[in-house]
Design an enzyme around this catalytic site. Structure first.
Site, PDB file in Angstrom:
ATOM      1  N   ASP A 407       2.879   0.526 -15.511  1.00  0.00           N
ATOM      2  CA  ASP A 407       2.110  -0.627 -15.059  1.00  0.00           C
ATOM      3  C   ASP A 407       0.804  -0.764 -15.839  1.00  0.00           C
ATOM      4  OD1 ASP A 407       1.572  -2.730 -12.979  1.00  0.00           O
ATOM      5  OD2 ASP A 407      -0.125  -1.415 -12.558  1.00  0.00           O
ATOM      6  N   GLU A 460       4.634  -2.596 -19.252  1.00  0.00           N
ATOM      7  CA  GLU A 460       4.119  -3.907 -18.886  1.00  0.00           C
ATOM      8  C   GLU A 460       2.848  -4.108 -19.704  1.00  0.00           C
ATOM      9  OE1 GLU A 460       2.081  -6.527 -15.368  1.00  0.00           O
ATOM     10  OE2 GLU A 460       1.773  -4.379 -15.533  1.00  0.00           O
TER      11      GLU A 460
END
Length: 724
Positions: A407, A460
């Site tokens: 993330d 990401e």
């Protein structure tokens, strides 16, 4: 008595200010004799025994608070136990201070070097048989602490009872506590370098935690799972993931479904429902939003305080292992959202862990995220670096995870992320690149891929940082894949426009092919697109209800034909109208309505077609697998392209993004003959109008020498044609 402890030393033990109780308590040689000392609050009398129960002497009470010492009949030091008595009865205490250390000099060496790759077996709490006694070994890094104690239900949370031994070379404190059993709660009581008592801290390496709102760590054994996934793991270790079909169902475990009373499902209940659902839907992987322990439900797990513990919301850690094993047995992979980018500042967490900025930077310009009010890991510190690398290895090894989706990578890579001029500290060369974070990501990927060849790491990353998914030896970050945020943004923007205006924004759908093969991309329609007022995917589509459904079906058809792996957030496969909220289950009742059930059937069939037709997946990450057939018909908002792979039948993907029904539309094709219609998003079974080509079209050589087919284009629809 010779060797009696000085009153001030006893006072220090009783007050909890003695920083090295191992030098005082336990068994110590005094000349040719041995003296035993112990602190047992509430005891009036204490008799020393060997672990086998042999009486070796009665100790003298030196202080009414429970401090005892006395000569014992031993020929050499060994672990002891004490039989304590008061008017309430008798009990036995095994002396932790009579046991030697568990960690060794090689642990110290590799920990100091930052290269220890088995920290999760050394730090934290682990069951152990040590010098003939069963118990738990505790170890925690707190180099600037004056004192660290294990406190828990086994010692009435009394920090004086189990002060730990400091390994001064590494700053790690350790102690073996005999008699501690699985399932007991504990924390660390830490006294800072200036004598201040800090808030009780959860164990950074805890492998199990209490259910929120409680936040203590829990002792637990090794994962007791009989793995039955050899075939699944061997398959992924033997193939190039870039050339495999990968279609990911992104799930928030707490809200996919709930029990009838509103409670969250356990891992076993989820396995009974979610695994068959994903198999039926044709997904290849389930990706969970973070399931590492987190205190605050609305953070969805992205503000984790227990990176090594599966959250207690869904049961014990073994439940998660059973889920992964069950998924693997039917060929489903499991990917975990992993958050090394930041951590919350909850008092029991990592923040100012030993009274200093230990895991984070002290300077808030480097150690604090203004966007999320969270702390940033100090990637340049060897121990923090190792803590995170070991965590990635831990999930891959202990839980057999198939992948880690990392993330907020962009926030890690840039020192000036979300910061204004003067609010950030440049690197040594004056740039805004976080070189320590780069080195961490490269090392993490090298170690994970090196020891678990079948795993996927997915970034990401929302910027144009180069070579995110290139190998480290080629100057890349070493990820297997990268989320294609540009595709998501451009295409959703396009579909939010009324069809009559789309001809002016044709580039939104074609621009992505300029960079489509610069990375190994995953095309994400993720949770981030259906929260915080953004609405659901169906609600984003332009037009009336019929057009919204047709638009979304056509969009999915285009996306599943487009180069790149696929990711879809839960609920969007059946076009949930409501925006997702973490505190309620999905609106499964919508499947009673034909348009919603039709959308679900379409996604299932798209997954099946994508998996079964190698031309649609085998060259997802290579330019040779894609060729435009029609890229410039902006007037009609029509797109057509070819997907191909060596030795496989060609597949043409044609999309009409206006509600205009077109007959006799000419499509250039590379081969003459019959092209079978293998998917039509306008089919009645999906809720469409049923327009199409009767199952096939014929490509013929035209007067100019080219090959083309005259086809019917349904309104707001995507077709897939395969050459027979």
């Amino acid at each position: 008595m010779a060797g009696s402890l000085a009153p001030e030393a006893i006072a220090a033990i009783l007050s909890g200010t003695h920083t090295d109780p191992f030098s005082v308590l336990g068994v110590h040689a005094v000349g040719k004799e041995y003296i035993a000392r112990c602190f047992i609050p509430g005891a009036w009398e204490v008799t020393a025994e060997t672990l086998s129960g042999k009486d070796i002497g009665t100790l003298t009470r030196r202080d009414d608070a429970g401090f005892f010492e006395g000569t014992v009949a031993l020929k050499k030091p060994q672990p002891l136990r004490y039989r304590a008595r008061n008017d309430g009865g008798e009990w036995v205490v095994t002396d932790p201070y009579s046991f030697g250390p568990v960690l060794g000099p090689m642990d110290d060496y590799y920990i100091r070097e930052g290269s220890h790759l088995r920290l999760f077996d050394k730090l934290g709490a682990h069951p152990l048989k040590h010098d003939g006694a069963d118990g738990f070994h505790f170890a925690v890094w707190a180099p600037n602490a004056r004192r660290v104690s294990v406190v828990g239900e086994f010692n009435e949370w009394d920090g004086r009872r189990h002060v730990m031994r400091l390994r001064s070379d590494t700053g790690i404190w350790e102690i073996f506590l005999p008699g501690v059993q699985e399932g007991m709660v504990y924390k660390y009581e830490i006294v800072g370098k200036n004598g201040e008592l800090l808030p009780l801290k959860a164990d950074p390496f805890a492998r199990r935690s209490e259910l929120r709102p409680k936040n203590a760590s829990m002792t637990t054994g090794e994962i007791a799972q009989v793995w039955q996934d050899e075939a699944h793991r061997a398959h992924w270790a033997s193939v190039d993931a870039r050339r495999q079909p990968i279609s990911i169902y992104e799930v928030h475990a707490a809200s996919w479904q709930k029990r009838d009373n509103g409670d969250m499902l356990s891992w076993d209940e989820m396995a009974e429902r979610l695994i068959p659902y994903c198999v039926d839907m044709g997904f290849t992987h389930i990706e969970f939003l973070p399931v590492t322990e987190y205190p605050f439900d609305p953070s969805w797990g992205y503000q984790t305080t227990g990176l090594y513990a599966p959250t207690a919301r869904f049961g014990e850690p073994e439940g998660f292992a059973r889920f992964v094993n069950g998924a693997h047995k039917v060929g489903l992979g499991v990917i975990l959202d992993w958050v090394p980018a930041h951590f919350p500042t909850d008092a029991h967490g990592l923040g100012w862990f030993d009274g200093t900025a230990l895991y984070e930077h002290e300077d808030p310009r480097q150690g604090f995220h203004p966007d999320w009010n969270t702390a940033i890991y100090n990637f340049g510190r060897a121990e923090v670096f190792s803590y995170l690398v070991n965590n990635a290895l831990y999930w891959a090894e202990k839980f057999h995870l198939d992948g880690l989706r990392v993330d907020a990578v962009a926030s890690m890579l840039y020192l000036d992320y979300s910061r204004k001029h003067g609010e950030w500290v440049p690197n040594e060369y004056g740039g805004n690149e976080n070189l320590d974070a780069v080195r961490f990501l490269q090392t993490m990927n090298k170690e994970v891929y090196g020891s678990h060849p079948g795993i996927l790491t997915i970034a990401e990353e929302s910027t144009s940082w180069p070579k995110v998914s290139a190998p480290v030896h080629a100057g890349g970050l070493g990820f297997g894949f990268k989320w294609n945020m540009g595709f998501m943004h451009d295409t959703l923007q396009y579909f939010s426009r009324e069809p009559i205006h789309r001809k002016h924004h044709h580039n939104d759908m074609t621009f992505g092919l300029i960079y489509a093969f610069s990375e190994n991309f995953v095309l994400p329609l993720s949770h981030d697109e259906v929260v915080h007022g953004k609405g659901s995917l169906i609600a984003k589509m332009a037009g009336d209800d019929w057009q919204k459904f047709a638009n979304l079906r056509a969009y999915y058809g285009f996306m599943w034909g487009y180069p790149g792996k696929k990711l879809l957030f839960m609920g969007q496969e059946f076009a949930q109208w409501r925006e997702w909220a973490e505190d309620r289950p999905l609106d499964w009742n919508l499947l009673e309505y034909p348009l919603h059930e039709g959308m679900r059937r379409l996604v299932r069939d798209l997954n099946g077609t994508y998996r079964n037709k190698a031309s649609l997946h085998a060259r997802d990450c290579e330019g040779e697998g894609f060729e435009w057939l029609i890229a410039d018909d902006s007037e009609n908002s029509v797109f057509a392209f070819l997907r191909k792979a060596p030795g496989e039948k060609l597949v043409a993907v044609i999309s009409n993004f206006t509600p205009v029904y077109r007959e006799n539309y000419s499509i250039p094709l590379p081969l003459e003959g019959r092209w079978k219609e293998i998917l039509n998003s306008d089919a009645e079974i999906y809720g469409g109008s049923g327009k199409g080509n009767g199952g096939a079209v014929q490509a013929v050589r035209n007067s100019s020498g080219g090959i083309s087919a005259s086809i019917t284009l349904p309104p707001l629809a995507t077709l897939m044609l395969e050459h027979d």
